[in-house]
Design a protein around this motif. Structure first.
Motif, PDB file in Angstrom:
ATOM      1  N   MET A   1       0.820  -1.212   0.000  1.00 38.50           N
ATOM      2  CA  MET A   1       0.000   0.000   0.000  1.00 38.50           C
ATOM      3  C   MET A   1       0.850   1.256   0.000  1.00 38.50           C
ATOM      4  O   MET A   1       0.421   2.301  -0.478  1.00 38.50           O
ATOM      5  CB  MET A   1      -0.909   0.023   1.236  1.00 38.50           C
ATOM      6  CG  MET A   1      -2.017  -0.981   1.206  1.00 38.50           C
ATOM      7  SD  MET A   1      -3.002  -0.782   2.696  1.00 38.50           S
ATOM      8  CE  MET A   1      -3.077  -2.469   3.231  1.00 38.50           C
ATOM      9  N   THR A   2       2.045   1.166   0.566  1.00 34.60           N
ATOM     10  CA  THR A   2       2.898   2.344   0.691  1.00 34.60           C
ATOM     11  C   THR A   2       4.047   2.337  -0.303  1.00 34.60           C
ATOM     12  O   THR A   2       4.890   3.232  -0.260  1.00 34.60           O
ATOM     13  CB  THR A   2       3.490   2.427   2.112  1.00 34.60           C
ATOM     14  OG1 THR A   2       4.331   1.292   2.334  1.00 34.60           O
ATOM     15  CG2 THR A   2       2.402   2.498   3.158  1.00 34.60           C
ATOM     16  N   GLY A   3       4.092   1.360  -1.176  1.00 36.54           N
ATOM     17  CA  GLY A   3       5.197   1.282  -2.133  1.00 36.54           C
ATOM     18  C   GLY A   3       6.520   1.017  -1.447  1.00 36.54           C
ATOM     19  O   GLY A   3       7.569   1.422  -1.929  1.00 36.54           O
TER      20      GLY A   3
ATOM     21  N   SER B   1      -9.171  11.030  -8.681  1.00 34.92           N
ATOM     22  CA  SER B   1      -9.381   9.764  -9.393  1.00 34.92           C
ATOM     23  C   SER B   1      -8.071   9.007  -9.579  1.00 34.92           C
ATOM     24  O   SER B   1      -8.077   7.801  -9.817  1.00 34.92           O
ATOM     25  CB  SER B   1     -10.044  10.013 -10.745  1.00 34.92           C
ATOM     26  OG  SER B   1      -9.180  10.804 -11.561  1.00 34.92           O
TER      27      SER B   1
ATOM     28  N   LEU C   1      -5.857   8.680  -7.210  1.00 32.65           N
ATOM     29  CA  LEU C   1      -5.445   8.150  -5.907  1.00 32.65           C
ATOM     30  C   LEU C   1      -5.720   6.661  -5.805  1.00 32.65           C
ATOM     31  O   LEU C   1      -6.645   6.138  -6.419  1.00 32.65           O
ATOM     32  CB  LEU C   1      -6.190   8.879  -4.784  1.00 32.65           C
ATOM     33  CG  LEU C   1      -5.907  10.368  -4.626  1.00 32.65           C
ATOM     34  CD1 LEU C   1      -6.818  10.954  -3.563  1.00 32.65           C
ATOM     35  CD2 LEU C   1      -4.459  10.611  -4.280  1.00 32.65           C
ATOM     36  N   GLU C   2      -4.930   6.005  -4.969  1.00 32.33           N
ATOM     37  CA  GLU C   2      -5.144   4.588  -4.675  1.00 32.33           C
ATOM     38  C   GLU C   2      -6.390   4.444  -3.801  1.00 32.33           C
ATOM     39  O   GLU C   2      -6.796   5.398  -3.131  1.00 32.33           O
ATOM     40  CB  GLU C   2      -3.922   4.014  -3.950  1.00 32.33           C
ATOM     41  CG  GLU C   2      -2.650   4.045  -4.769  1.00 32.33           C
ATOM     42  CD  GLU C   2      -2.711   3.141  -5.983  1.00 32.33           C
ATOM     43  OE1 GLU C   2      -3.349   2.068  -5.913  1.00 32.33           O
ATOM     44  OE2 GLU C   2      -2.130   3.510  -7.016  1.00 32.33           O
ATOM     45  N   PRO C   3      -7.000   3.253  -3.772  1.00 32.32           N
ATOM     46  CA  PRO C   3      -8.219   3.050  -2.961  1.00 32.32           C
ATOM     47  C   PRO C   3      -8.024   3.399  -1.482  1.00 32.32           C
ATOM     48  O   PRO C   3      -8.930   3.944  -0.852  1.00 32.32           O
ATOM     49  CB  PRO C   3      -8.531   1.563  -3.136  1.00 32.32           C
ATOM     50  CG  PRO C   3      -7.834   1.160  -4.387  1.00 32.32           C
ATOM     51  CD  PRO C   3      -6.647   2.062  -4.532  1.00 32.32           C
ATOM     52  N   GLU C   4      -6.855   3.099  -0.942  1.00 34.35           N
ATOM     53  CA  GLU C   4      -6.610   3.390   0.473  1.00 34.35           C
ATOM     54  C   GLU C   4      -6.569   4.896   0.720  1.00 34.35           C
ATOM     55  O   GLU C   4      -7.053   5.388   1.737  1.00 34.35           O
ATOM     56  CB  GLU C   4      -5.293   2.750   0.942  1.00 34.35           C
ATOM     57  CG  GLU C   4      -5.327   1.239   0.962  1.00 34.35           C
ATOM     58  CD  GLU C   4      -5.093   0.614  -0.416  1.00 34.35           C
ATOM     59  OE1 GLU C   4      -4.651   1.323  -1.356  1.00 34.35           O
ATOM     60  OE2 GLU C   4      -5.341  -0.591  -0.552  1.00 34.35           O
ATOM     61  N   HIS C   5      -5.984   5.651  -0.222  1.00 29.90           N
ATOM     62  CA  HIS C   5      -5.971   7.108  -0.112  1.00 29.90           C
ATOM     63  C   HIS C   5      -7.405   7.646  -0.140  1.00 29.90           C
ATOM     64  O   HIS C   5      -7.771   8.512   0.657  1.00 29.90           O
ATOM     65  CB  HIS C   5      -5.182   7.740  -1.268  1.00 29.90           C
ATOM     66  CG  HIS C   5      -3.715   7.527  -1.200  1.00 29.90           C
ATOM     67  ND1 HIS C   5      -3.070   6.573  -1.945  1.00 29.90           N
ATOM     68  CD2 HIS C   5      -2.752   8.156  -0.477  1.00 29.90           C
ATOM     69  CE1 HIS C   5      -1.773   6.612  -1.691  1.00 29.90           C
ATOM     70  NE2 HIS C   5      -1.551   7.567  -0.802  1.00 29.90           N
ATOM     71  N   ARG C   6      -8.196   7.127  -1.064  1.00 25.31           N
ATOM     72  CA  ARG C   6      -9.582   7.596  -1.183  1.00 25.31           C
ATOM     73  C   ARG C   6     -10.386   7.250   0.069  1.00 25.31           C
ATOM     74  O   ARG C   6     -11.246   8.019   0.500  1.00 25.31           O
ATOM     75  CB  ARG C   6     -10.239   7.008  -2.437  1.00 25.31           C
ATOM     76  CG  ARG C   6      -9.720   7.652  -3.719  1.00 25.31           C
ATOM     77  CD  ARG C   6     -10.591   7.319  -4.914  1.00 25.31           C
ATOM     78  NE  ARG C   6     -10.701   5.900  -5.187  1.00 25.31           N
ATOM     79  CZ  ARG C   6      -9.921   5.224  -6.036  1.00 25.31           C
ATOM     80  NH1 ARG C   6      -8.980   5.857  -6.701  1.00 25.31           N
ATOM     81  NH2 ARG C   6     -10.096   3.933  -6.226  1.00 25.31           N
TER      82      ARG C   6
ATOM     83  N   LEU D   1       0.348   7.186   4.021  1.00 24.70           N
ATOM     84  CA  LEU D   1      -0.723   7.584   3.101  1.00 24.70           C
ATOM     85  C   LEU D   1      -1.164   9.030   3.354  1.00 24.70           C
ATOM     86  O   LEU D   1      -1.434   9.785   2.412  1.00 24.70           O
ATOM     87  CB  LEU D   1      -1.914   6.634   3.230  1.00 24.70           C
ATOM     88  CG  LEU D   1      -1.643   5.166   2.858  1.00 24.70           C
ATOM     89  CD1 LEU D   1      -2.874   4.313   3.117  1.00 24.70           C
ATOM     90  CD2 LEU D   1      -1.172   5.030   1.426  1.00 24.70           C
TER      91      LEU D   1
ATOM     92  N   ASP E   1       1.181  11.411   1.711  1.00 28.05           N
ATOM     93  CA  ASP E   1       0.874  11.576   0.289  1.00 28.05           C
ATOM     94  C   ASP E   1      -0.265  12.569   0.096  1.00 28.05           C
ATOM     95  O   ASP E   1      -0.200  13.449  -0.761  1.00 28.05           O
ATOM     96  CB  ASP E   1       0.470  10.235  -0.339  1.00 28.05           C
ATOM     97  CG  ASP E   1       1.571   9.199  -0.313  1.00 28.05           C
ATOM     98  OD1 ASP E   1       2.757   9.579  -0.124  1.00 28.05           O
ATOM     99  OD2 ASP E   1       1.260   8.004  -0.476  1.00 28.05           O
TER     100      ASP E   1
END
Length: 133
Positions: A23-25, A59, A61-66, A96, A99
């Motif tokens: 999730m965090t790369g 749009s 953003l990753e799902p976790e960011h959203r 996250l 970011d």
């Protein structure tokens, strides 16, 4: 319990698992500036996350960011509350949020350091003074 099914991690009760580092790369610290989010720091939607000028970037953003952004839209929350609500480790939430902060989607107000809080003695004197009125 958990295992590798067709090259993916899978848990019989939870379904497919995503490892926190995915999730965090692989990052363990938020943002390039190393911002530190206290557990009690308050996170609210920023100008780019409230449907303003930067909302088009959402749009991407990753799902976790959203998900975190959605929780912040509902109400201002602490980092600890966001981690609990999102069911994510605090370290992942901090990365996250870094970011989101860098992109202008959220704003963070840091807690008042204990050294800047008034002393208990002063507060009692103020209360006594108000009662005397």
């Amino acid at each position: 319990m958990g295992g590798n099914v067709d090259g993916r991690w899978y848990d019989g009760e939870a379904g497919p698992l995503v490892r926190p580092y995915a999730m965090t790369g692989g990052r363990t610290k938020p943002g390039p500036h190393g911002v530190r989010f206290d557990l009690i720091a308050l996170v609210a939607v920023g100008p780019g996350g409230a449907g303003g000028a930067g909302a088009g970037d959402e749009s991407l953003l990753e799902p976790e960011h959203r998900a975190l952004l959605g929780l912040c839209r509902a109400e201002t929350q602490s980092v600890a509350e966001l981690a609990a609500e999102a069911d994510l480790p605090v370290g992942v939430v901090r990365v996250l949020l870094g970011d989101l902060l860098e992109a202008g989607h959220v704003k963070v107000s840091r807690p008042v350091p204990p050294a800047r809080l008034p002393e208990l003695r002063i507060l009692r004197e103020v209360i006594e003074g108000l009662r005397a009125l």
